[in-house]
Design a protein around this motif. Structure first.
Motif, PDB file in Angstrom:
ATOM      1  N   ILE A  40       0.845  -1.192   0.000  1.00 29.94           N
ATOM      2  CA  ILE A  40       0.000   0.000   0.000  1.00 29.94           C
ATOM      3  C   ILE A  40       0.879   1.240   0.000  1.00 29.94           C
ATOM      4  CG2 ILE A  40      -0.216   0.063   2.540  1.00 29.94           C
ATOM      5  CD1 ILE A  40      -3.188   0.961   1.985  1.00 29.94           C
ATOM      6  N   GLN A  42       1.522   5.196   0.989  1.00 31.13           N
ATOM      7  CA  GLN A  42       1.168   6.048   2.127  1.00 31.13           C
ATOM      8  C   GLN A  42       0.047   7.032   1.778  1.00 31.13           C
ATOM      9  OE1 GLN A  42       4.299   6.918   4.654  1.00 31.13           O
ATOM     10  NE2 GLN A  42       2.774   7.366   6.214  1.00 31.13           N
ATOM     11  N   VAL A  44      -2.412   6.562  -0.093  1.00 27.84           N
ATOM     12  CA  VAL A  44      -3.693   5.847  -0.033  1.00 27.84           C
ATOM     13  C   VAL A  44      -4.135   5.708   1.425  1.00 27.84           C
ATOM     14  CG1 VAL A  44      -4.896   3.686  -0.605  1.00 27.84           C
ATOM     15  CG2 VAL A  44      -3.180   4.605  -2.167  1.00 27.84           C
ATOM     16  N   VAL A  45      -3.180   5.405   2.304  1.00 26.55           N
ATOM     17  CA  VAL A  45      -3.480   5.287   3.734  1.00 26.55           C
ATOM     18  C   VAL A  45      -4.044   6.610   4.243  1.00 26.55           C
ATOM     19  CG1 VAL A  45      -2.530   4.840   6.028  1.00 26.55           C
ATOM     20  CG2 VAL A  45      -1.679   3.569   4.070  1.00 26.55           C
ATOM     21  N   VAL A  46      -3.373   7.697   3.884  1.00 23.38           N
ATOM     22  CA  VAL A  46      -3.795   9.027   4.328  1.00 23.38           C
ATOM     23  C   VAL A  46      -5.220   9.307   3.865  1.00 23.38           C
ATOM     24  CG1 VAL A  46      -3.356  11.511   4.052  1.00 23.38           C
ATOM     25  CG2 VAL A  46      -1.450   9.938   4.427  1.00 23.38           C
ATOM     26  N   ARG A  47      -5.497   8.914   2.635  1.00 22.94           N
ATOM     27  CA  ARG A  47      -6.817   9.185   2.062  1.00 22.94           C
ATOM     28  C   ARG A  47      -7.911   8.337   2.723  1.00 22.94           C
ATOM     29  NH1 ARG A  47      -9.202   8.061  -2.985  1.00 22.94           N
ATOM     30  NH2 ARG A  47      -7.483   6.772  -3.716  1.00 22.94           N
ATOM     31  N   LEU A  48      -7.536   7.120   3.157  1.00 23.39           N
ATOM     32  CA  LEU A  48      -8.550   6.190   3.674  1.00 23.39           C
ATOM     33  C   LEU A  48      -8.719   6.236   5.193  1.00 23.39           C
ATOM     34  CD1 LEU A  48      -7.741   2.916   1.678  1.00 23.39           C
ATOM     35  CD2 LEU A  48      -9.632   4.489   1.286  1.00 23.39           C
ATOM     36  N   GLN A  49      -7.674   6.652   5.888  1.00 18.89           N
ATOM     37  CA  GLN A  49      -7.628   6.456   7.338  1.00 18.89           C
ATOM     38  C   GLN A  49      -8.875   6.909   8.105  1.00 18.89           C
ATOM     39  OE1 GLN A  49      -3.777   6.688   9.208  1.00 18.89           O
ATOM     40  NE2 GLN A  49      -4.765   4.915  10.103  1.00 18.89           N
ATOM     41  N   ASP A  51     -12.001   7.462   7.101  1.00 21.06           N
ATOM     42  CA  ASP A  51     -13.186   6.640   6.778  1.00 21.06           C
ATOM     43  C   ASP A  51     -13.076   5.256   7.405  1.00 21.06           C
ATOM     44  OD1 ASP A  51     -14.713   8.420   5.252  1.00 21.06           O
ATOM     45  OD2 ASP A  51     -13.397   8.131   3.528  1.00 21.06           O
ATOM     46  N   VAL A  52     -11.856   4.707   7.395  1.00 17.88           N
ATOM     47  CA  VAL A  52     -11.656   3.370   7.944  1.00 17.88           C
ATOM     48  C   VAL A  52     -11.859   3.373   9.468  1.00 17.88           C
ATOM     49  CG1 VAL A  52      -9.882   1.626   8.376  1.00 17.88           C
ATOM     50  CG2 VAL A  52     -10.207   2.499   6.080  1.00 17.88           C
ATOM     51  N   GLU A  53     -11.368   4.422  10.120  1.00 18.86           N
ATOM     52  CA  GLU A  53     -11.575   4.524  11.571  1.00 18.86           C
ATOM     53  C   GLU A  53     -13.050   4.605  11.908  1.00 18.86           C
ATOM     54  OE1 GLU A  53      -9.186   7.658  13.365  1.00 18.86           O
ATOM     55  OE2 GLU A  53      -7.391   6.691  12.564  1.00 18.86           O
ATOM     56  N   LEU A  55     -15.470   3.457  10.078  1.00 23.00           N
ATOM     57  CA  LEU A  55     -16.010   2.132   9.766  1.00 23.00           C
ATOM     58  C   LEU A  55     -15.813   1.167  10.942  1.00 23.00           C
ATOM     59  CD1 LEU A  55     -16.642   0.542   6.776  1.00 23.00           C
ATOM     60  CD2 LEU A  55     -14.501  -0.505   7.436  1.00 23.00           C
ATOM     61  N   ILE A  56     -14.632   1.204  11.531  1.00 20.09           N
ATOM     62  CA  ILE A  56     -14.318   0.307  12.648  1.00 20.09           C
ATOM     63  C   ILE A  56     -15.143   0.677  13.882  1.00 20.09           C
ATOM     64  CG2 ILE A  56     -12.480  -0.298  14.298  1.00 20.09           C
ATOM     65  CD1 ILE A  56     -10.534  -0.179  11.865  1.00 20.09           C
TER      66      ILE A  56
ATOM     67  N   LEU B  71     -16.450   0.174   1.136  1.00 17.16           N
ATOM     68  CA  LEU B  71     -15.681   1.426   1.269  1.00 17.16           C
ATOM     69  C   LEU B  71     -14.705   1.569   0.093  1.00 17.16           C
ATOM     70  CD1 LEU B  71     -14.938   3.973   2.832  1.00 17.16           C
ATOM     71  CD2 LEU B  71     -13.369   2.624   4.206  1.00 17.16           C
ATOM     72  N   LYS B  75     -14.321   4.671  -2.530  1.00 18.39           N
ATOM     73  CA  LYS B  75     -13.111   5.491  -2.593  1.00 18.39           C
ATOM     74  C   LYS B  75     -12.258   5.189  -3.830  1.00 18.39           C
ATOM     75  CE  LYS B  75     -12.062   7.777   0.684  1.00 18.39           C
ATOM     76  NZ  LYS B  75     -12.406   9.179   1.047  1.00 18.39           N
ATOM     77  N   GLU B  81      -6.434  -2.679   0.025  1.00 16.65           N
ATOM     78  CA  GLU B  81      -5.885  -1.414   0.537  1.00 16.65           C
ATOM     79  C   GLU B  81      -6.676  -0.927   1.744  1.00 16.65           C
ATOM     80  OE1 GLU B  81      -3.723   0.809  -3.158  1.00 16.65           O
ATOM     81  OE2 GLU B  81      -5.876   0.509  -3.371  1.00 16.65           O
ATOM     82  N   LEU B  84      -5.568  -3.142   4.684  1.00 18.93           N
ATOM     83  CA  LEU B  84      -4.246  -2.758   5.198  1.00 18.93           C
ATOM     84  C   LEU B  84      -4.339  -1.470   6.008  1.00 18.93           C
ATOM     85  CD1 LEU B  84      -2.091  -3.504   2.014  1.00 18.93           C
ATOM     86  CD2 LEU B  84      -1.952  -4.732   4.170  1.00 18.93           C
ATOM     87  N   THR B  85      -5.212  -0.563   5.581  1.00 20.81           N
ATOM     88  CA  THR B  85      -5.399   0.681   6.338  1.00 20.81           C
ATOM     89  C   THR B  85      -6.141   0.398   7.643  1.00 20.81           C
ATOM     90  OG1 THR B  85      -5.514   1.873   4.245  1.00 20.81           O
ATOM     91  CG2 THR B  85      -6.245   3.057   6.202  1.00 20.81           C
ATOM     92  N   THR B  89      -5.486   0.711  12.533  1.00 18.07           N
ATOM     93  CA  THR B  89      -6.302   0.903  13.731  1.00 18.07           C
ATOM     94  C   THR B  89      -6.379  -0.378  14.556  1.00 18.07           C
ATOM     95  OG1 THR B  89      -7.593   2.565  12.578  1.00 18.07           O
ATOM     96  CG2 THR B  89      -8.560   1.641  14.565  1.00 18.07           C
ATOM     97  N   TYR B 121       3.785   2.066   7.537  1.00 13.30           N
ATOM     98  CA  TYR B 121       3.111   2.937   6.560  1.00 13.30           C
ATOM     99  C   TYR B 121       1.949   3.726   7.154  1.00 13.30           C
ATOM    100  CZ  TYR B 121      -0.001  -1.119   6.413  1.00 13.30           C
ATOM    101  OH  TYR B 121      -0.844  -2.139   6.757  1.00 13.30           O
ATOM    102  N   THR B 123      -0.151   6.387   9.303  1.00 16.84           N
ATOM    103  CA  THR B 123       0.085   7.751   9.764  1.00 16.84           C
ATOM    104  C   THR B 123      -0.343   7.839  11.213  1.00 16.84           C
ATOM    105  OG1 THR B 123      -2.079   8.355   8.977  1.00 16.84           O
ATOM    106  CG2 THR B 123      -0.251   8.762   7.498  1.00 16.84           C
TER     107      THR B 123
END
Lengths: 70, 124
Positions: A40, A42, A44-49, A51-53, A55-56, B71, B75, B81, B84-85, B89, B121, B123
């Motif tokens: 992955i 970085q 992409v991680v920044v863009r998703l983080q 929304d993913v949080e 979601l969780i 999701l 996106k 992906e 992995l993100t 968390t 990776y 943040t």
């Protein structure tokens, strides 16, 4: 009214189809395999983080016992 | 006297039943070291947690895959992906004593004094 209903139904159906595609698994006991080669970027991680949080945090049934960071 | 014994037995049985339901079996397996979070955003099984836990883990992973997929579609990325993100968390919340699965090192246990196993990776 009928038209509205039709639109609502079409909307619901379009939502339901991809969902059903994900949920209907013939053998629920089959494990989801681990692919060690996934990577992955970085950005992409920044863009998703965020929304993913959300979601969780909003799906405790899929993420049980995920107490906030200790 | 016999009656007292019966009452005591019934009370014990009731207490056992209540405490048995009080903790989620997957959570118990997680602290017991047979279930842990994986780097790909799914739950993994180590050893033999029993059929019931195995089924529940499979059901949770199917729910997760469904959530990741929807999701991902929104996106414009892959479900992998998103997984992995999500691990950023889920791995940040691995408690001391629990197991986790890394991409390079397999299963490990988070020992006392060790930081949560957040991948590089992620943040902060």
């Amino acid at each position: 009214m009928t038209r509205q209903r039709l639109i609502a139904f079409a909307g619901a159906a379009s939502l339901a189809v991809p969902l059903a595609g994900c949920i209907s698994v013939d053998t629920p006991d089959k494990p989801i395999e681990i692919n060690l080669n996934v990577t992955i970027r970085q950005e992409v991680v920044v863009r998703l983080q965020k929304d993913v949080e959300d979601l969780i945090n909003q799906n405790p049934d899929a993420f049980p016992q995920q107490a906030p960071k200790q | 006297m016999t009656r007292i014994i019966w009452v005591a037995l019934a009370a014990t049985a009731a207490a056992t039943a209540v405490s048995g339901h009080a903790q989620d079996p997957v959570a118990a397996a997680r602290s017991g070291g047979t279930v842990g979070e994986r780097f790909d955003g799914y739950l993994g099984i180590v050893g033999d947690p029993g059929d019931s836990v195995r089924r529940q883990v499979a059901a949770i992973n199917i729910k997760r895959r469904s959530l990741y997929s929807s999701l991902a579609a929104r996106k414009g990325v892959s479900p992998q992906e998103v997984g992995l993100t999500a691990a950023c968390t889920t791995l940040s919340r691995v408690a001391i004593g629990e197991l986790y699965f890394t991409q390079s090192g397999g299963w490990r246990r988070r020992d006392a004094g060790q930081a949560a196993p957040v991948p590089a990776y992620c943040t902060q």
